[in-house]
Write a protein that holds these residues in place. Sequence first.
Motif, mmCIF file in Angstrom:
data_model
loop_
_atom_site.group_PDB
_atom_site.id
_atom_site.type_symbol
_atom_site.label_atom_id
_atom_site.label_comp_id
_atom_site.label_asym_id
_atom_site.label_seq_id
_atom_site.Cartn_x
_atom_site.Cartn_y
_atom_site.Cartn_z
ATOM 1 N N GLN A 31 0.906 -1.162 0.108
ATOM 2 C CA GLN A 31 -0.036 -0.046 -0.044
ATOM 3 C C GLN A 31 0.969 1.277 -0.001
ATOM 4 O O GLN A 31 0.411 2.285 0.438
ATOM 5 C CB GLN A 31 -1.064 -0.041 1.277
ATOM 6 N N GLU A 50 -11.673 -0.263 0.784
ATOM 7 C CA GLU A 50 -11.284 1.017 1.414
ATOM 8 C C GLU A 50 -10.366 0.614 2.572
ATOM 9 O O GLU A 50 -9.659 1.408 2.996
ATOM 10 C CB GLU A 50 -12.407 1.952 1.842
ATOM 11 N N LYS A 62 -12.700 1.461 -3.318
ATOM 12 C CA LYS A 62 -12.081 2.703 -3.999
ATOM 13 C C LYS A 62 -12.843 3.002 -5.199
ATOM 14 O O LYS A 62 -13.125 1.877 -5.893
ATOM 15 C CB LYS A 62 -10.636 2.634 -4.050
ATOM 16 N N SER A 65 -11.066 5.573 -10.673
ATOM 17 C CA SER A 65 -10.184 6.695 -11.073
ATOM 18 C C SER A 65 -9.055 6.932 -10.074
ATOM 19 O O SER A 65 -8.126 7.003 -10.556
ATOM 20 C CB SER A 65 -10.887 8.106 -10.997
ATOM 21 N N LEU A 66 -9.243 6.374 -8.701
ATOM 22 C CA LEU A 66 -8.221 6.400 -7.904
ATOM 23 C C LEU A 66 -7.527 5.251 -7.930
ATOM 24 O O LEU A 66 -6.126 5.462 -8.041
ATOM 25 C CB LEU A 66 -8.708 6.423 -6.410
ATOM 26 N N VAL A 67 -8.105 4.074 -8.255
ATOM 27 C CA VAL A 67 -6.942 2.891 -8.435
ATOM 28 C C VAL A 67 -6.236 2.976 -9.480
ATOM 29 O O VAL A 67 -5.074 2.635 -9.733
ATOM 30 C CB VAL A 67 -8.053 1.746 -8.226
ATOM 31 N N ARG A 69 -5.171 5.796 -11.349
ATOM 32 C CA ARG A 69 -4.194 6.709 -10.944
ATOM 33 C C ARG A 69 -3.069 6.267 -10.130
ATOM 34 O O ARG A 69 -1.985 6.525 -10.254
ATOM 35 C CB ARG A 69 -4.869 8.011 -10.214
ATOM 36 N N ASN A 70 -3.503 5.417 -9.206
ATOM 37 C CA ASN A 70 -2.293 4.797 -8.326
ATOM 38 C C ASN A 70 -1.562 3.857 -9.150
ATOM 39 O O ASN A 70 -0.293 3.875 -9.178
ATOM 40 C CB ASN A 70 -2.926 4.194 -7.098
ATOM 41 N N ASP A 73 0.754 5.741 -11.493
ATOM 42 C CA ASP A 73 1.772 6.406 -10.709
ATOM 43 C C ASP A 73 2.894 5.188 -10.370
ATOM 44 O O ASP A 73 4.104 5.619 -10.622
ATOM 45 C CB ASP A 73 1.448 6.912 -9.498
#
Length: 88
Positions: A31, A50, A62, A65-67, A69-70, A73
């Motif tokens: 994480q 979460e 989650k 879009s967050l997953v 984006r992560n 990255d």
Amino acid sequence: MAHPQQTNQQVVSVHKHNDIPMSLSVPDFEQGGRRGLHPLPWMTDITLGESHWAYIEAETYKVPSLVIRNMIDVWSKNGTVLLNLNPR
């Protein structure tokens, strides 16, 4: 499942607490990740839940879009992602 040699892939070991020599394994940041581009491969674990890694009744997840984006990255910094799907 095909053997790694049949698919022209290499096998790699990962470590979390320096329990395997760096020359023989890839670091795993559960994480987490790195701040910038790193010359050597590394791995992180991302869970869709979460707050849990296992199936929990009424778990919240989650947003995609967050997953995404992560994951982007991590990939942009020479990392790979182990994605946990909170199995039942």
